[in-house]
Design an enzyme around this catalytic site. Structure first.
Site, PDB file in Angstrom:
ATOM      1  CG  ASP A 224      -1.936  -1.072   1.269  1.00  0.00           C
ATOM      2  OD1 ASP A 224      -2.199  -1.658   0.194  1.00  0.00           O
ATOM      3  OD2 ASP A 224      -2.476  -1.344   2.354  1.00  0.00           O
ATOM      4  NE  ARG A 225       0.615   8.402  -1.874  1.00  0.00           N
ATOM      5  CZ  ARG A 225       0.432   9.291  -0.911  1.00  0.00           C
ATOM      6  NH1 ARG A 225      -0.372   8.998   0.111  1.00  0.00           N
ATOM      7  NH2 ARG A 225       1.026  10.473  -0.947  1.00  0.00           N
TER       8      ARG A 225
END
Length: 301
Positions: A134-135
């Protein structure tokens, strides 16, 4: 990239069957046939129907892999943890997306790896993410440098042979020092991003071990047994212990923490071309180190 194998069976065997046994998929065979690869025995072209006899050596030339037109090479540097001709492992910073999207179209990890390949002058510049993050998550990311390596490691991922270990800081005091969270996960109604636990969702299993209990938070080591989107974040929110800084899943706001407190700390996989296990680690980044030091100032009472 070229690979050679000697056929050591006792009876003739088709090239197709032989290559399937070495992990080359039908999809990759099509790419070899139609996109510039080749199959040869004694420098003579063969097809997948050709019968190999004992002792023959089959050479497989993978097709060239130009840079994807969907990516924009980035000049941002990479923190390389491990690299050889087949795989690349990098330490991903928080707040950098793994792949481009309409929200984050530039300077993703894929763009940064492509920029690195071009600066190094690599002939093949295909980008194959074996495991994305995930970012907001920091830590180890694994890339394959060619389609064959991607196929083999994706199979390890599906078979749970590729192991990832995470560290996270979660809210509250944990009732168990070791536990398994098994709630199924599906997309939250009305959202393209958010996930939720619900009957009818996809099976998901998260295992954790409490490493340190603080006054209002806990440091946990996590092993994923499945790979659902946002799995760690959703599961800990579901048991009432959301990750610190995780606004999407009601995690508490923490000063100077601009993302969920989650880090991929260890990666372990079997290298199919070296025939040995590769085990790698990435230290916690400064923001999580500071957070742990801050929590240590408030011991459990």
């Amino acid at each position: 990239m070229k690979f050679t194998w000697q056929y050591q069976g006792s009876e003739p065997q088709s090239v197709r069957t032989f290559l399937k046994g070495h992990g080359i998929s039908r999809t990759l065979l099509k790419k070899i046939k139609f996109h510039g690869g080749g199959l040869t025995v004694a420098d003579q072209a063969v097809t997948v129907r050709t019968l190999l006899v004992p002792g023959q050596i089959l050479a497989v030339q993978l097709p060239p892999e130009p840079a994807p037109i969907t990516l924009t090479p980035s000049k941002q540097p990479l923190t390389i943890v491990w690299e050889d001709a087949h795989f690349l492992v990098v330490a991903k910073p928080a707040q950098v997306a793994s792949l481009p999207s309409h929200v984050y179209p530039r300077d993703t990890m894929a763009d940064r790896v492509l920029g690195y390949y071009q600066r190094q002058g690599y002939a093949d510049q295909g980008i194959h993410i074996v495991m994305r993050l995930d970012r907001g998550t920091s830590g180890l990311m694994l890339f394959a440098k060619h389609a064959f390596g991607h196929t083999l490691l994706s199979q390890q991922l599906n078979d749970h042979q590729l192991q990832k270990t995470y560290l996270a800081l979660v809210q509250g005091r944990l009732a168990y020092s070791h536990n398994r969270i098994t709630f199924p996960i599906k997309r939250a109604p009305g959202s393209f991003i958010e996930r939720t636990t619900a009957v009818g969702g996809r099976a998901a299993l998260t295992e954790y071990w409490c490493q340190q209990q603080f006054k209002t938070a806990a440091l946990v080591k996590i092993k994923l047994h499945t790979g659902r989107t946002h799995q760690i974040r959703v599961h800990f929110a579901a048991i009432g212990h959301p990750l610190l800084g995780d606004e999407l899943y009601a995690g508490p706001t923490v000063v100077n923490l601009m993302r969920p407190a989650l880090h991929c700390v260890q990666l372990r996989f079997f290298h199919p071309f070296l025939a040995r296990v590769i085990s790698l680690t990435a230290p916690l980044p400064p923001d999580l180190q500071r957070l742990i030091a801050q929590e240590n100032n408030y011991p459990v009472k």
